[in-house]
Design an enzyme around this catalytic site. Structure first.
Site, PDB file in Angstrom:
ATOM      1  CG  ASP A 632      24.704  23.920 -59.132  1.00  0.00           C
ATOM      2  OD1 ASP A 632      24.771  25.233 -59.523  1.00  0.00           O
ATOM      3  OD2 ASP A 632      23.687  23.298 -59.308  1.00  0.00           O
ATOM      4  CD  GLU A 670      23.918  32.096 -58.828  1.00  0.00           C
ATOM      5  OE1 GLU A 670      24.308  31.044 -58.431  1.00  0.00           O
ATOM      6  OE2 GLU A 670      22.902  32.861 -58.851  1.00  0.00           O
ATOM      7  CG  ASP A 702      25.113  23.993 -63.324  1.00  0.00           C
ATOM      8  OD1 ASP A 702      24.451  25.203 -63.538  1.00  0.00           O
ATOM      9  OD2 ASP A 702      24.743  23.043 -63.247  1.00  0.00           O
ATOM     10  CG  HIS A 836      21.622  20.530 -57.985  1.00  0.00           C
ATOM     11  ND1 HIS A 836      20.863  21.803 -57.780  1.00  0.00           N
ATOM     12  CD2 HIS A 836      20.643  19.742 -57.719  1.00  0.00           C
ATOM     13  CE1 HIS A 836      19.665  21.594 -57.583  1.00  0.00           C
ATOM     14  NE2 HIS A 836      19.549  20.182 -57.508  1.00  0.00           N
TER      15      HIS A 836
END
EC number: 3.1.26.-
Length: 861
Positions: A632, A670, A702, A836
């Site tokens: 993530d 990203e 993710d 995350h």
């Protein structure tokens, strides 16, 4: 502002000719042309009742400059430039996956009847969209002039058209393939216009998909909804929450896409939360709360990264900088070369009077380039007095009363959500102007939610220590069932520190006493902590840590007087980088409620055990020799929007132990670079733990932004494959890469006794609303106590494992059970949530790579 007005529709629903479903064949071609139409031909009635609250002159047209879009040239949001493909059209990954070419659906589970917020698009028989190329002789540069010259011939092309200055779309075919007409400019100059038919597009073509979305945005504008970002809101129907100085604008998210069997509109309720204070109000309030010499630095930290709304044109901007050298009297150069001050510009352009002439100017950098390969336009320069803050501060999010009062209006039950979505569809069918537009194009929408069947997967059994538990699937948590049961693996708590301030001495003693009560049942042996009192200053905490933490210290618990970020960040940064030691920060007031103190002590003990390397519970996973990877991303606003990628991988068969690393990336990037380094290190950790290598690797990715799927397929997957080849000759594990997406507008409702309810956890959807070109599915894994549950979308973009869809779906659901920070099922697989948490800790607090000696522990929980 007044309270929320009731919506009212006028006009009668018009009859429709016999229609056919659009997109009943799922043939898609990669590549498409972005149509960019003119604004709506006529204004419709208000969507919602009540007077408009825009300021006078707020709709004035730009004279060669739109200050909010940069100073160099006009920028039109709907028609300007080349848009990013947010829906990843043309990315066909299923065609390369032989084992799911024929069928990608599973079969395990109990059949359940569902409905969803999708409405089929229908068209008249033999519908087609006709695309024309328009040439001008002599050449006309200005797009508005091109449009005006062409529209002199509406008797030929008709009033129903979409034109971007070069490409014209019509719902009809002109008599000739090439048509020449002549127009005159205001100066009397003759212009020859050549209209050439270039394409006859079937309803399912990617170009038509783009066209449908633009036409639908036109319909929303006819209904007087305002575009903010990608969604549309009704500023004339506000929900006022004066006690918290907040205003909510109700609105909708919309998209029209090709799904399995037809093209459908997906629409969901959206809410834009605005604050009743301007940026200037915020700056004044902040000025009185901080030292004068630190004001500019501190207020910049608070504002940079926030999103503001300019109500004079209903646009949102991210604050990237504050220019303290400019003020409203500063001047800039317009597109025509003339200079004007901000003060004068806003007065003439938007009828806005700026009162504070000493305020600085906010800077917002553009995100999109002008056209393919074009340059970025200049930054938008914004006046704080005219900018309203949006969203919630951390303080607001932590305020129970704020969140409770917001939830009354934003957390809708399935039936409330269906009613609001149905209201929009009713307006579409009852608004005369909207129906005229649709009728001219030969299109219409179904009136009812799409219905179909899903499946509910079997409830998992939870293994903790020597015991096995079932849990109530309706609530999807097992906190009661596992209380007092021994853990799988525990670490003795022999050498640990508890640091506290003088006023928190009672709370510190209470914590230790309660830990002594809850740890024996878990199987944890615990000695009393070394208790150290400190002054309530960041420097005092750091000094004690530097003096008292040794190589033998297992964990440090810091009892904090408040949740001040600077203190927390300093502690975490030191203990995660300079002196790698697991740590647990506890805000003292959480220990103040006698009725919850035991539950909190239990949670703290579980977290401490995890951070020291212990294991809590597991589920049955039939697949053997498999490593699960979670990735993530987090964007660090304090470091110029640098990205941090969290990488987490299982290192044992039971998936109860995890290896972690993080990667720093360039501004706004990203997709992960340096995956090879992480995966190689994870495989070494696996081999060290098991003395053999995994035969399968399944990656849950993710944090992938909309429109980045193609880059992921072409760039990130090859990195994984190259890494596996580099491990050694003869090592050839099976690889599966699954993109995980939480931010989806799709909602599912279970039909029970004539009412709509949330689907049960474990509900899988792999029909109707999935994409034909993808191997994808949805899972509703978690339960919610109020509102509507959100599904998670999974897209298998690479897979040479040969596993059946049932196996992938069931494994994915199993992984949602083993996140050690919550004794229940969560929304995403545990490795995604671990990744995350890691990326968030590093991006929010540490801003450096954590010490590698912590890699095999869940220190970031």
């Amino acid at each position: 502002m007044t309270g929320r007005a009731r919506a009212r529709a006028r006009g009668r629903a018009r009859g429709q000719e016999t229609a056919q479903l659009v997109g009943s064949t799922a043939s898609q071609q990669p590549g498409y042309i972005q149509p960019r139409p003119q604004p709506p031909p006529a204004e419709g009635e208000l969507f919602g009742r009540g007077r408009q609250r825009g300021t006078a002159g707020g709709t004035a047209k730009s004279q060669g400059l739109q200050i909010s879009a940069g100073f160099q040239e006009l920028s039109l949001a709907e028609r300007g430039g080349r848009r990013r493909d947010f829906h990843d059209l043309g990315v066909n990954t299923r065609q390369n996956l032989d084992h799911v070419k024929e069928s990608k659906t599973g079969s395990s589970g109990i059949i359940v009847r569902l409905s969803t917020n999708h409405f089929r698009l229908t068209s008249r028989p033999q519908w087609a969209l006709y695309q024309y190329h328009i040439d001008y002789n002599p050449l006309m540069e200005a797009r508005r002039l091109r449009s005006a010259l062409l529209f002199q011939h509406e008797d030929l092309i008709g009033k129903c058209h979409a034109f971007d200055g070069t490409i014209l779309f019509l719902p009809k075919r002109l008599q000739q393939k090439v048509t020449e007409v002549f127009s005159k400019t205001r100066n009397g100059e003759d212009v020859r216009i050549t209209i050439t038919l270039t394409n006859e597009l079937p309803p399912t073509s990617p170009t038509c998909l783009q066209f449908y979305n633009i036409i639908f945005r036109r319909l929303l504008k006819i209904m007087n909804l305002q575009q903010i970002g990608r969604n549309y809101y009704n500023p004339n129907d506000p929900i006022d929450i004066p006690s918290h100085r907040l205003v909510i604008w109700p609105g909708f998210t919309t998209s029209i896409l090709q799904y399995e069997n037809s093209i459908m509109l997906c629409t969901d309720v959206s809410h834009k939360v605005l604050r009743s204070e301007t940026v200037l109000d915020f700056m004044f309030n902040f000025y009185h709360q901080t030292e004068e010499h630190k004001f500019q630095e501190q207020v910049s930290k608070e504002l940079i990264g926030l999103v503001v709304l300019t109500k004079y044109n209903n646009k949102t901007y991210r604050v990237d900088d504050i220019d303290w050298d400019q003020n409203p009297k500063s001047t800039f150069k317009k597109a025509d070369g003339s200079e004007v001050s901000f003060l004068e510009y806003y007065r003439k352009q938007y009828n806005q009077e700026i009162t504070d002439l000493k305020q600085p100017v906010l800077v917002s950098q553009p995100k999109r380039r002008r056209g393919p390969g074009g340059t970025l336009p200049g930054p938008a320069m914004l006046i704080p007095e005219l900018c309203y803050l949006t969203g919630l501060t951390d303080k607001m999010r932590n305020d129970f009363n704020v969140m409770k009062d917001l939830a009354v209006h934003t957390r809708l039950t399935p039936e409330q959500r269906q009613r609001e979505v149905g209201r929009l569809i009713d307006y579409i069918h009852k608004n005369d102007n909207v129906q005229r537009e649709l009728r001219d194009w030969g299109l219409s929408f179904d009136s009812n939610l799409l219905s179909f069947s899903g499946r509910i997967l079997q409830t998992e059994k939870i293994h903790q220590g020597g015991k096995t538990f079932d849990y109530n699937p309706q609530f999807a948590d097992w906190s009661k069932e596992t209380r007092g049961a021994p853990l799988i693996s525990v670490k003795p708590l022999d050498n640990w520190l508890l640091i506290y301030t003088r006023r928190n001495y009672e709370a510190a003693n209470s914590l230790i006493q309660n830990l002594f009560k809850v740890t024996p049942a878990m199987g944890m042996q615990m000695r009393k902590a070394i208790m150290i009192e400190v002054d309530d200053r960041t420097e005092a905490y750091l000094r004690v840590l530097q003096q008292k933490v040794t190589a033998d210290t297992q964990i440090v618990v810091c009892l904090l007087s408040s949740n001040r970020k600077d203190k927390y960040d300093a502690i975490k940064k030191y203990l995660c980088t300079d002196c790698p030691t697991p740590s647990q920060c506890v805000v003292a007031r959480t220990l103040g409620k006698q009725q919850t103190v035991m539950a909190i002590a239990t949670k703290i003990a579980l977290q401490m055990n995890c951070k020291m390397g212990g294991e809590l519970w597991r589920v049955d996973i039939p697949l053997k020799l498999v490593m699960i990877v979670g990735i993530d991303c987090y964007h660090d606003m304090t470091a110029g929007r640098r990205s941090i990628a969290g990488f987490v991988a299982s290192i044992n068969e039971g998936m109860t132990r995890w290896f972690s690393r993080c990667i720093f990336q360039d501004r706004g990037q990203e997709l992960v670079d340096g995956l090879k380094v992480c995966l190689q290190a994870a495989l070494r950790a696996w081999n060290s733990c098991n003395e053999y290598m995994p035969s399968r690797i399944i990656v849950y990715r993710d944090g992938v932004g909309d429109g980045q799927l193609k880059t992921l397929v072409n760039y990130e997957v090859p990195q994984f494959l190259d890494c596996l080849k580099s491990i050694g000759r003869g090592y050839n594990p099976r690889l599966t890469v699954i993109v995980v997406k939480k931010r989806v507008n799709t909602r599912f409702f279970a039909q029970s006794g004539g009412r709509l309810q949330n689907p049960l956890p474990g509900t899988v959807i792999d029909v109707e609303v999935t994409r034909p070109e993808w191997y994808d599915f949805f899972i509703v894994s978690q339960a919610v106590r109020s509102g509507s549950v959100s599904p998670t979308h999974y897209n298998v973009i690479y897979d040479n494992s040969g596993l059946k869809p049932d196996h992938i779906q069931r494994l994915t659901y199993k992984l949602c059970h083993i996140y050690y920070n919550w004794p229940g099922v969560i929304r995403v697989p545990a490795p995604c949530q671990y990744a995350h948490k890691l990326a968030f800790l590093v991006g929010q607090s540490i801003h450096r790579e954590p010490n590698l000696s912590l890699s095999n522990r869940l220190y970031y929980l």
